[in-house]
Design a protein around this motif. Structure first.
Motif, mmCIF file in Angstrom:
data_model
loop_
_atom_site.group_PDB
_atom_site.id
_atom_site.type_symbol
_atom_site.label_atom_id
_atom_site.label_comp_id
_atom_site.label_asym_id
_atom_site.label_seq_id
_atom_site.Cartn_x
_atom_site.Cartn_y
_atom_site.Cartn_z
ATOM 1 N N ALA A 91 0.816 -1.224 0.000
ATOM 2 C CA ALA A 91 0.000 0.000 0.000
ATOM 3 C C ALA A 91 0.846 1.268 0.000
ATOM 4 N N ALA A 92 2.034 1.190 -0.566
ATOM 5 C CA ALA A 92 2.969 2.305 -0.451
ATOM 6 C C ALA A 92 2.765 3.411 -1.485
ATOM 7 N N ASN A 93 1.805 3.266 -2.397
ATOM 8 C CA ASN A 93 1.644 4.332 -3.400
ATOM 9 C C ASN A 93 0.860 5.522 -2.844
ATOM 10 N N THR A 94 0.697 6.543 -3.666
ATOM 11 C CA THR A 94 0.060 7.801 -3.239
ATOM 12 C C THR A 94 -1.339 7.589 -2.657
ATOM 13 N N HIS A 95 -2.057 6.620 -3.196
ATOM 14 C CA HIS A 95 -3.448 6.392 -2.781
ATOM 15 C C HIS A 95 -3.591 5.234 -1.793
ATOM 16 N N ARG A 96 -2.483 4.821 -1.182
ATOM 17 C CA ARG A 96 -2.475 3.736 -0.196
ATOM 18 C C ARG A 96 -3.049 2.427 -0.765
ATOM 19 N N GLY A 97 -2.945 2.279 -2.085
ATOM 20 C CA GLY A 97 -3.460 1.075 -2.731
ATOM 21 C C GLY A 97 -4.963 1.089 -2.935
ATOM 22 N N ILE A 98 -5.648 2.177 -2.559
ATOM 23 C CA ILE A 98 -7.107 2.259 -2.693
ATOM 24 C C ILE A 98 -7.464 2.647 -4.126
ATOM 25 N N THR A 99 -8.215 1.792 -4.808
ATOM 26 C CA THR A 99 -8.540 2.028 -6.216
ATOM 27 C C THR A 99 -9.768 2.913 -6.390
ATOM 28 N N SER A 100 -10.745 2.779 -5.498
ATOM 29 C CA SER A 100 -11.987 3.539 -5.607
ATOM 30 C C SER A 100 -12.678 3.542 -4.250
ATOM 31 N N ASP A 101 -13.623 4.454 -4.111
ATOM 32 C CA ASP A 101 -14.423 4.542 -2.888
ATOM 33 C C ASP A 101 -15.893 4.264 -3.207
ATOM 34 N N SER A 102 -16.669 4.036 -2.156
ATOM 35 C CA SER A 102 -18.109 3.939 -2.259
ATOM 36 C C SER A 102 -18.657 4.226 -0.872
ATOM 37 N N VAL A 103 -19.951 4.080 -0.688
ATOM 38 C CA VAL A 103 -20.564 4.193 0.636
ATOM 39 C C VAL A 103 -21.620 3.097 0.758
ATOM 40 N N VAL A 104 -21.930 2.712 1.990
ATOM 41 C CA VAL A 104 -22.971 1.729 2.233
ATOM 42 C C VAL A 104 -24.333 2.412 2.105
ATOM 43 N N VAL A 105 -25.207 1.826 1.288
ATOM 44 C CA VAL A 105 -26.526 2.424 1.042
ATOM 45 C C VAL A 105 -27.641 1.393 1.247
ATOM 46 N N PHE A 106 -28.865 1.879 1.261
ATOM 47 C CA PHE A 106 -30.064 1.032 1.312
ATOM 48 C C PHE A 106 -30.678 0.993 -0.088
ATOM 49 N N VAL A 107 -30.753 -0.169 -0.684
ATOM 50 C CA VAL A 107 -31.478 -0.331 -1.946
ATOM 51 C C VAL A 107 -32.872 -0.838 -1.597
ATOM 52 N N VAL A 108 -33.887 -0.129 -2.062
ATOM 53 C CA VAL A 108 -35.273 -0.473 -1.733
ATOM 54 C C VAL A 108 -36.072 -0.699 -3.012
ATOM 55 N N ARG A 109 -37.246 -1.270 -2.854
ATOM 56 C CA ARG A 109 -38.115 -1.506 -4.005
ATOM 57 C C ARG A 109 -38.535 -0.170 -4.630
ATOM 58 N N ASP A 110 -38.811 -0.217 -5.916
ATOM 59 C CA ASP A 110 -39.191 0.981 -6.660
ATOM 60 C C ASP A 110 -40.343 1.704 -5.961
ATOM 61 N N GLY A 111 -40.123 2.986 -5.663
ATOM 62 C CA GLY A 111 -41.132 3.771 -4.960
ATOM 63 C C GLY A 111 -41.032 3.689 -3.452
ATOM 64 N N ASN A 112 -40.116 2.857 -2.946
ATOM 65 C CA ASN A 112 -39.894 2.676 -1.508
ATOM 66 C C ASN A 112 -41.200 2.454 -0.744
ATOM 67 N N PRO A 113 -41.930 1.360 -1.069
ATOM 68 C CA PRO A 113 -43.249 1.132 -0.448
ATOM 69 C C PRO A 113 -43.213 0.944 1.065
ATOM 70 N N LYS A 114 -42.054 0.519 1.615
ATOM 71 C CA LYS A 114 -41.953 0.324 3.069
ATOM 72 C C LYS A 114 -41.390 1.554 3.779
ATOM 73 N N HIS A 115 -41.141 2.633 3.025
ATOM 74 C CA HIS A 115 -40.675 3.919 3.592
ATOM 75 C C HIS A 115 -39.392 3.742 4.425
ATOM 76 N N ILE A 116 -38.421 3.053 3.848
ATOM 77 C CA ILE A 116 -37.161 2.776 4.541
ATOM 78 C C ILE A 116 -36.155 3.883 4.222
ATOM 79 N N LYS A 117 -35.748 4.617 5.251
ATOM 80 C CA LYS A 117 -34.807 5.717 5.046
ATOM 81 C C LYS A 117 -33.648 5.706 6.043
ATOM 82 N N GLY A 118 -33.902 5.238 7.266
ATOM 83 C CA GLY A 118 -32.865 5.264 8.296
ATOM 84 C C GLY A 118 -32.582 3.882 8.849
#
Length: 326
Positions: A102-129
């Motif tokens: 991991a000695a390069n400029t980016h510590r070997g990290i190629t890309s980032d992302s974040v953990v998200v909630f994928v819900v059904r189209d229209g979010n019928p269960k109103h899942i946000k938190g």
């Protein structure tokens, strides 16, 4: 929909594929389950450069730790692109990847992302938190943390979000117990988890933001929410000791951080680590974003997290799996 999830599954279990005409020079890329499309485009672009002309590639995609174990067992690998630092650390212990990977400029990290909630189209269960995930009747899909790096990111996002919201360590762990009692199935990898969700199983999928974007591109009509408090995902890659002996592998590894390659990651829903590229994309930065090194939220980096949460015998997740009868 059936054709969509069959196509997704085909990608999830891909064991190996060759790409590009070879002049005898080949590079073996072993990666975690989700970045196949991105690496396909990066490889194609690399092969049009002077350093990549005539270079052939063998590609393998599967659950991150399964890939690390496969390489340790003898699967050829010049470059390993895995979901977690500890999975590459496992190969360091096996003397297959150098300690200074991991000695390069980016510590070997190629890309980032974040953990998200994928819900059904229209979010019928109103899942946000995060609290919505443990409401009565809600089914959560997340991979198995013993095989999937994505699952470990999900677990630590869930725990860290509780701590960041003012909960104690004990309350954070209790939340994990409660959360996993809402998980009806634990696929082996993040891509397999997406496939299960595409089949219609579950109300919400915990996954990488890029997987949510990928799902919509492939016709799985969903919404996704970035919770206010979530974890920054940093995915690493390393040259193996075999790869260090191959000029083509070394050139491709360097190329991963080129403007072209970083744009390819961004176009597939990943967050580029090259700042000049990231400026060209609208990236939501949640107010409660934290990292795996956030000591104030009880995370303290992968070495300590892995030992406490993911030890297969004594870890918190092992105890949770046991409580589920697994």
């Amino acid at each position: 929909m059936k054709s969509i999830w069959i196509a997704l599954l085909g990608i999830a279990v891909l064991a190996g594929s060759a790409s590009g005409a070879s002049n005898g020079t080949s590079v073996d890329l072993v990666a975690y389950s989700t970045p196949k499309d991105a690496y396909g485009k990066i490889i194609s672009a690399f092969q049009k450069t002077g350093a990549g002309k005539g270079v052939g590639f063998s590609q393998s995609y599967n659950a991150s730790f399964d890939q690390a174990r496969a390489v340790a067992a003898g699967q050829p690998a010049d470059i390993v692109a895995l979901s977690l630092d500890p999975d590459i650390g496992y190969l360091v212990k096996k003397n297959l990847v150098p300690k200074n990977w991991a000695a390069n400029t980016h510590r070997g990290i190629t890309s980032d992302s974040v953990v998200v909630f994928v819900v059904r189209d229209g979010n019928p269960k109103h899942i946000k938190g995060w609290g919505d995930l443990v409401k009565p009747g809600i089914q959560v899909i997340t991979p198995n943390p013993l095989t999937s790096g994505g699952a470990r990111w999900n677990v630590m996002a869930a725990y860290g979000a509780q701590r960041r919201g003012g909960k104690t360590d004990k309350q954070g762990v209790k939340y994990l117990y409660k959360l996993f009692h809402h998980v009806p199935v634990q696929p082996a990898s993040a891509r397999e988890a997406l496939t299960i969700f595409a089949q219609g199983k579950g109300d919400v999928l915990l996954t990488y933001e890029n997987e949510a974007i990928y799902a919509n591109k492939k016709g799985v009509h969903t919404d996704y929410h970035v919770p206010k408090a979530t974890l920054l995902i940093e995915t690493p890659a390393a040259l193996t000791k075999t790869g260090l002996k191959k000029p083509a592998a070394k050139a491709f590894y360097k190329y991963i951080w080129s403007t072209t390659a970083q744009r390819a990651f961004a176009d597939q829903g990943y967050r580029p680590v090259l700042k000049s590229v990231a400026k060209g994309y609208r990236l939501v930065r949640p107010p409660g974003l934290f990292t795996i090194a956030s000591k104030q939220w009880g995370l303290n980096g992968w070495t300590k997290v892995n030992r406490r949460f993911f030890d297969p015998n004594k870890g918190i997740m092992a105890a949770i799996e046991k409580s589920l009868g697994h």
